[in-house]
Design an enzyme around this catalytic site. Sequence first.
Site, PDB file in Angstrom:
ATOM      1  N   ASP A  71      12.425   1.158   2.555  1.00 21.52           N
ATOM      2  CA  ASP A  71      11.105   1.501   3.071  1.00 21.52           C
ATOM      3  C   ASP A  71      10.151   1.661   1.883  1.00 21.52           C
ATOM      4  O   ASP A  71      10.138   2.693   1.226  1.00 21.52           O
ATOM      5  CB  ASP A  71      11.216   2.792   3.893  1.00 21.52           C
ATOM      6  CG  ASP A  71       9.867   3.273   4.432  1.00 21.52           C
ATOM      7  OD1 ASP A  71       8.819   2.834   3.908  1.00 21.52           O
ATOM      8  OD2 ASP A  71       9.868   4.093   5.367  1.00 21.52           O
ATOM      9  N   LYS A 129       0.505   0.650   3.828  1.00 20.18           N
ATOM     10  CA  LYS A 129      -0.413   1.439   2.997  1.00 20.18           C
ATOM     11  C   LYS A 129      -1.183   0.625   1.952  1.00 20.18           C
ATOM     12  O   LYS A 129      -2.164   0.001   2.286  1.00 20.18           O
ATOM     13  CB  LYS A 129       0.348   2.582   2.317  1.00 20.18           C
ATOM     14  CG  LYS A 129       0.811   3.636   3.318  1.00 20.18           C
ATOM     15  CD  LYS A 129       1.108   4.950   2.652  1.00 20.18           C
ATOM     16  CE  LYS A 129       1.984   5.832   3.504  1.00 20.18           C
ATOM     17  NZ  LYS A 129       1.302   6.380   4.689  1.00 20.18           N
ATOM     18  N   THR A 179       1.782  -8.659  20.829  1.00 17.85           N
ATOM     19  CA  THR A 179       0.573  -9.470  20.975  1.00 17.85           C
ATOM     20  C   THR A 179      -0.060  -9.793  19.623  1.00 17.85           C
ATOM     21  O   THR A 179      -0.275 -10.947  19.286  1.00 17.85           O
ATOM     22  CB  THR A 179      -0.453  -8.766  21.878  1.00 17.85           C
ATOM     23  OG1 THR A 179       0.115  -8.660  23.178  1.00 17.85           O
ATOM     24  CG2 THR A 179      -1.741  -9.564  21.978  1.00 17.85           C
ATOM     25  N   PHE A 228      11.005  10.141   5.228  1.00 18.76           N
ATOM     26  CA  PHE A 228       9.908   9.964   6.175  1.00 18.76           C
ATOM     27  C   PHE A 228       9.747   8.476   6.441  1.00 18.76           C
ATOM     28  O   PHE A 228       9.555   7.691   5.513  1.00 18.76           O
ATOM     29  CB  PHE A 228       8.591  10.536   5.639  1.00 18.76           C
ATOM     30  CG  PHE A 228       7.465  10.419   6.634  1.00 18.76           C
ATOM     31  CD1 PHE A 228       7.177  11.478   7.484  1.00 18.76           C
ATOM     32  CD2 PHE A 228       6.722   9.258   6.749  1.00 18.76           C
ATOM     33  CE1 PHE A 228       6.161  11.371   8.444  1.00 18.76           C
ATOM     34  CE2 PHE A 228       5.706   9.137   7.694  1.00 18.76           C
ATOM     35  CZ  PHE A 228       5.431  10.198   8.538  1.00 18.76           C
TER      36      PHE A 228
END
Lengths: 497, 497
Positions: free
Chosen positions: A324, A355, A380, A218
């Site tokens: 990840d 997280k 931005t 995931f």
Amino acid sequence: MAAVFRSSFKLRASARLPAVRTLTTTSQLRAAEKPFFPNEPSAPQLSTAIPGPKNQAATAELKEAFDVRNLNMLCDYSNSIGNYIADLDGNKLLDLCSNCLHSRWLQQRPPSKGAASPEMVAALINRPALGNFPSADWARILKTGILKVAPKGMNQVFTAMAGSDANEIAYKAAFMYYRQQQRGGPEKEFSEEELQSTMVNKAPGSPDLSIMSFKGGFHGRLFGSLSTTRSKPIHKLDIPAFDWPQAPFPSLKYPLEEHVQENALEEQRCLQEAERLIKEWHNPVAAVIVEPIQSEGGDNHASPAFFQGLREITKRNNVLFIVDEVQTGVGATGKFWAHDHWNLETPPDMVTFSKKAQTAGYYFGNPALLPNKPYRQFNTWMGDPARALIFRGIIEEIERLSLVENTAATGDYLYAGLERLAQQYPEHVQNLRGKNQGTFIAWDTPKRDEMLAKAKSVGINIGGSGASAIRLRPMLIFQKHHADLLLERVEKLIKDL
Amino acid sequence: MAAVFRSSFKLRASARLPAVRTLTTTSQLRAAEKPFFPNEPSAPQLSTAIPGPKNQAATAELKEAFDVRNLNMLCDYSNSIGNYIADLDGNKLLDLCSNCLHSRWLQQRPPSKGAASPEMVAALINRPALGNFPSADWARILKTGILKVAPKGMNQVFTAMAGSDANEIAYKAAFMYYRQQQRGGPEKEFSEEELQSTMVNKAPGSPDLSIMSFKGGFHGRLFGSLSTTRSKPIHKLDIPAFDWPQAPFPSLKYPLEEHVQENALEEQRCLQEAERLIKEWHNPVAAVIVEPIQSEGGDNHASPAFFQGLREITKRNNVLFIVDEVQTGVGATGKFWAHDHWNLETPPDMVTFSKKAQTAGYYFGNPALLPNKPYRQFNTWMGDPARALIFRGIIEEIERLSLVENTAATGDYLYAGLERLAQQYPEHVQNLRGKNQGTFIAWDTPKRDEMLAKAKSVGINIGGSGASAIRLRPMLIFQKHHADLLLERVEKLIKDL
């Protein structure tokens, strides 16, 4: 209703249920432990069935304007403290879901260093385009915060908003690096054909390259990250995806010590297939992304040897290796970064985080990964200075309270308790995993959804992952006395099935 | 260096350069105006060449850990006030770049209502998964903030992190809606083939659908949003993209009143091509996304009739109409939402927002756009409650100070001043656009990059868009006396070319 409920199961520190027998000896450990939050409840407090009337009314109100079908529970954070999460009806649950989310435990810091500091106020009202107009103290905020805990071999960061875009900007860096190598270096200019074709989304300007991920992985829900997410159809259905490859992730057998040979072969098989895909996939692979522990996909672990092998394969084939750490990072596995467990000879090319860091981005060390021109890796906001300050506060608390060490020790203690439950109730605690991985512990159970549905009624807020796993994600301030409370309640849930 | 610089161009309120002659009459207007920030400098203050020595040193420090090639200037926000942005060397520039960014003008709010309020502190340390564990006051925060300014016809919101992902989750909603219609309704289950094929990124589970955008449009830099971005190659090069269509955006001639017929024909041509693409593109179009004013692409405008026509086309062809108000929204065009200028009979299906809102997401009204199952439109954070509180503060200040009205009036005044400059210097102020669009004003100039490079030396921080436009993006607190200062300096820049 509330009264019936209360009499059916009532747990108080003063009137505990018979605990798992083997816990008796650990009570001494527990007593010796200094609590991080002395004013926490001593046990979960239940006042009503959950959801109670106040939570039901508030949920109905929220539903008018916001999708509440993903709702687990509406929380009263003003009455939540330490490891206990409160609802509006006065229930306080031991929280096994929240490690990857809020940083409530910062609440004990002095205000001058905390969320109301002048520095924070300035960061809140001055949210600049960090790439164009950073505040003059942005370097210091990075160095004393995000970069202070950079993984070994890394000294630079691109900041982002959340895990999904952190992964996607890492992918973008990988694609730019891949094409730069093909062109022959950073000083090579884009061709006219590239400039023209990219404006109509065609190769060579928009090349058909790919990121390889693993089955069960995931990595987020935006279009690029979702193309690498392979955990469940519900995340992916109806959304166009890139034609990118997925390698098999090892399916290990437990207990590990009884399946050493078999598991090694399984990992070997997966590595071979991963390398074959890298060599043969029709859309060339620019990078491989992997979670140290597949989290959403069911808490699937692999050995350090597997990840060492993967690092070797990526080096050999000149593709980048992205780790990840969005869910595993920041202390939960008993090391600050989960990939610290692997002892890699060559660090990953990029490590993404989010997280528990409460902010996001990717770390890297190789300067060649910096895109060759400005405005190629840009947006931005490029993150949020206010959240970067929160991460710095988290890091300071982790150091002050030795929370990584706490998580390692509590995890070992909790794992041992779950091993005892697995012996007592082998059909309900299967494939226990996460040994020496801090509190990043999970097991499979055939009646998983039923157990999860009943968990709040025994005072715990706990979640699942994959199809049949119960996963533990306590905060970093979860201690052994909390583990005892949890083990008692897990046993109660099993007995009541 | 600094001394030379100082003598070469020195602007003080007390010693103004000869102003554009026609401004004399407006000095009376200026005098009557009540300043929002009475303690602002009365004019830009220049102490050194820019970047000065302190900024250069600080930039070198930042460079060690962060990509500074996108840097415009490092800012000292503690000395910035109102419309003036400060650097570390004591320079204070009139800020024409920051409307879409920081919300520094909240600094005059009382602390109890501002960034240090207890509510804010709670939002900062309790950053929950808003979909799973929202705080009990999330409904109130939405209703008194984000939803209070929902565009006409909309009463629901999906919150996000930034403009890119706000657009991408709107695309996801569009794709889910499209396939739901094909299936025959929300109650229809996914087929086994869909469940299987989506896990390998193939149709029908991951269908080859598309989002149509416009040439010159900018909608973000993640993989889905970047596939709809069509402004400049530098954003897109080397990044894989979806095979999605782009329609032509009208290329209008200025002054508008002298090219009425020609421009109407151009808009008609673009609408016809847009409809043809919707009917014929090989990857069926689920939605069309458009900016009310193409911003990054060069401040390209189209008439309300064009957008009314586009709304008709999307309705007729049963594709969704997404309006990207990421840059145009929240007051800058003299209406709260730029699409309020269009007087649509049927509202857009979704409106995305970010930047000046300091938080992001998409609004919608039609309940059929809610995905049919939970966890289809979801991510861990789904926005940030702290930033949602900032948006609420912004909304309160906009109402208290009538800032949308201010922007409309200041914009008209500024536009009139630029019209005079266009008459005086027709080769340097071409295609002036943004009449009646608040301060969302731009013009083309042949030596654009040279002018931008010199702008700081006359005390203004100003930016460009597209290939040759200078665009104005002041804050909502920009007033007529600031417009005078700007006009004087723009004239100075032109004269010095």
